[in-house]
Every structure is written in structure tokens, then in C-alpha cells.
Enzyme design. Sequence first.
Site, PDB file in Angstrom:
ATOM      1  N   ASP A  99     -47.793  61.811  14.047  1.00 34.43           N
ATOM      2  CA  ASP A  99     -46.494  61.270  14.431  1.00 34.43           C
ATOM      3  C   ASP A  99     -45.745  60.615  13.271  1.00 34.43           C
ATOM      4  O   ASP A  99     -46.343  60.204  12.272  1.00 34.43           O
ATOM      5  CB  ASP A  99     -46.669  60.218  15.528  1.00 34.43           C
ATOM      6  CG  ASP A  99     -46.944  60.836  16.883  1.00 34.43           C
ATOM      7  OD1 ASP A  99     -47.227  62.042  16.949  1.00 34.43           O
ATOM      8  OD2 ASP A  99     -46.901  60.093  17.883  1.00 34.43           O
ATOM      9  N   HIS A 150     -39.809  63.585  18.240  1.00 37.14           N
ATOM     10  CA  HIS A 150     -40.271  62.201  18.397  1.00 37.14           C
ATOM     11  C   HIS A 150     -39.096  61.228  18.274  1.00 37.14           C
ATOM     12  O   HIS A 150     -39.266  60.097  17.817  1.00 37.14           O
ATOM     13  CB  HIS A 150     -41.346  61.907  17.336  1.00 37.14           C
ATOM     14  CG  HIS A 150     -42.224  60.729  17.657  1.00 37.14           C
ATOM     15  ND1 HIS A 150     -42.689  60.460  18.922  1.00 37.14           N
ATOM     16  CD2 HIS A 150     -42.724  59.734  16.863  1.00 37.14           C
ATOM     17  CE1 HIS A 150     -43.444  59.368  18.900  1.00 37.14           C
ATOM     18  NE2 HIS A 150     -43.474  58.902  17.661  1.00 37.14           N
ATOM     19  N   HIS A 154     -37.125  56.460  16.283  1.00 40.12           N
ATOM     20  CA  HIS A 154     -38.332  55.827  16.831  1.00 40.12           C
ATOM     21  C   HIS A 154     -38.014  54.539  17.600  1.00 40.12           C
ATOM     22  O   HIS A 154     -38.657  53.504  17.405  1.00 40.12           O
ATOM     23  CB  HIS A 154     -39.337  55.537  15.714  1.00 40.12           C
ATOM     24  CG  HIS A 154     -40.754  55.455  16.205  1.00 40.12           C
ATOM     25  ND1 HIS A 154     -41.303  54.314  16.732  1.00 40.12           N
ATOM     26  CD2 HIS A 154     -41.741  56.387  16.228  1.00 40.12           C
ATOM     27  CE1 HIS A 154     -42.557  54.521  17.058  1.00 40.12           C
ATOM     28  NE2 HIS A 154     -42.849  55.788  16.772  1.00 40.12           N
ATOM     29  N   HIS A 244     -51.197  59.492  12.519  1.00 39.29           N
ATOM     30  CA  HIS A 244     -49.865  59.333  11.926  1.00 39.29           C
ATOM     31  C   HIS A 244     -49.858  59.812  10.486  1.00 39.29           C
ATOM     32  O   HIS A 244     -50.836  59.613   9.763  1.00 39.29           O
ATOM     33  CB  HIS A 244     -49.427  57.864  11.988  1.00 39.29           C
ATOM     34  CG  HIS A 244     -49.255  57.333  13.377  1.00 39.29           C
ATOM     35  ND1 HIS A 244     -50.331  56.929  14.150  1.00 39.29           N
ATOM     36  CD2 HIS A 244     -48.139  57.165  14.145  1.00 39.29           C
ATOM     37  CE1 HIS A 244     -49.885  56.520  15.335  1.00 39.29           C
ATOM     38  NE2 HIS A 244     -48.562  56.655  15.350  1.00 39.29           N
TER      39      HIS A 244
END
Length: 279
Positions: A99, A150, A154, A244
Site C-alpha cells: 500500500d 487507494h 490517503h 507497505h
Amino acid sequence: MKKDQLFTRRRALLTGALAAGAAGTAGVFALGTGGTSKAPAPPAAGAPAHRVPQKPSAYRLQPLTGYGPPHAAPARPPVRREPLLRISGRGNTMVLTFDDGPDPRYTPAVLDTLREYDVRAMFFVCGEMASYNKDLLARMADEGHVVGNHTWSHPLLTTMSRAQIRSEMERTSDVVEAAYGERPQWFRAPYGAWNRTTFQLGSELGMEPLAWTVDTEDWTTPGTAVIVDRVEKGAAPGVVVLSHDAGGDRSQSVRALRSYLPQLLDSGYHITVPRRQYI
């Protein structure tokens, strides 16, 4: 019938036809000004009348909004009430996801390791990061990885309006399409914070919601060994692993991948990417 009488009759018929045509033309203009005249009669058979080509209006020279080849509408998945946590498949299949990237400091190293072991993974990218690193999205496409949405920046979506959430999703999908070659088919909410609106908008934009089964919590930088241990202990058929490749110092995540990936493969796990269940 005498010749002069025949001539007079033809002239009368011609005069009547011209009068009818004039009346029909008057009817057209009357409709444009609120009149209720009947539609003109169809023209008589014969050679078409010569018309001077009209100059195009200025507005017709300007492209209309949305003009051009239409975008293919994305396949719309069902509106879910909760995200997918696992994948279905035969054998010991697992999915590795990363991510918050792409980040030029860490994503290339992750891609290098995946390429070394001929493994495909998923990258849930943030549009803002992707807009500065389109070459990495192109590489992901070339090497067979799946790129998911995503959001752009964020944010915590559950605190935002519907219009704001849509903007976060759509802007990211646009960047992904431009650099990766196709719009994302998967979506992951930042912080795992989902609500009804995120599921609805994700479906409208053709994306399935995918969460995770195993959270490495690598964002807390717990140490390479701890990350490796969490992946190995959580390994099981259908598991989706969350790691990540951006959002901070991800050097531990990079080193952990180099350690646990060959071990998973040696243990008989097949690392793959999910397939959509519909077209």
C-alpha cells in the site's frame, strides 16, 4: 384544345404550385415563432433545387464536452456490505499486497525481489504518489502486477462527503489508467475505514473492495524479523497479506520480503493475484 388555351392552363398550374411552395415555407418560419402551421408538403419529384452551402455556425466548430471515443463502461460489481478478506483458489494460494506507493526509494526494490522469484503482487497506489512516479506504474504493468486504487491522498473516507470520496477515487483511477494502461478493478480504503458510500462508489467505478487477512503492521517498523514472523505464522490458503512500500521508512518491509518470499515458495505456497469473478 387550342394552343393558347393549353398554354394558359399550364401557366395557371405553375402559378398554383409556386403559391403552395411559398405557403409551405411560411409555415416553417411560423413554427419557429410560435405558429401552428401544418408541416409543408413534400417537394415534387424532379431535379433538386440548387442550394448555397451554409456557413457553419461558430459553436459547431467547437468540440462538445465529452466528444470523442467513449470510454468503455467498467464492469460493475455488486455493492458489498463488507470488503473481501480472502481469495478463493485451488491449492496453497496467497496474495501479497503493498500500500501507499509507489515510492522511488522502496518500490523498485520490492519489484526487483518479485521479479527475481517470478511472482506477481498487488499494489494499492495513492494517486498523488502515482502522479509523480508513473514510470513505476508502467513497470508494474510490464511485469504483470495488479494495481489497485487507494485514493488520491490517503484520507479517512468516513469523515468525507460523497463528492469528496468520489473525487479521491476518480482522480486516482485516471492516473492509473494513463500510466498503467487500464483503470483499477480493485479498491482499498485507507486505514481499512469503509462505509456504505465507499462500497457504493467503488461499485459505480467498477472496483471490488479488497481488505486483508494478515496485517504485518510494518508501518510501525517493528523490525524485519517481526514482519517475517507475522507473515510466516499467518500463511494459509487464500490469505491476503498487507505490507507497505511507501508512507515512511519501508526498508524493513523490503528486507522482510527478501526473507519470507523464498520461504513461502519453498513451503509450497503459490503467490498469485486475484481474478475477478465476473466480466
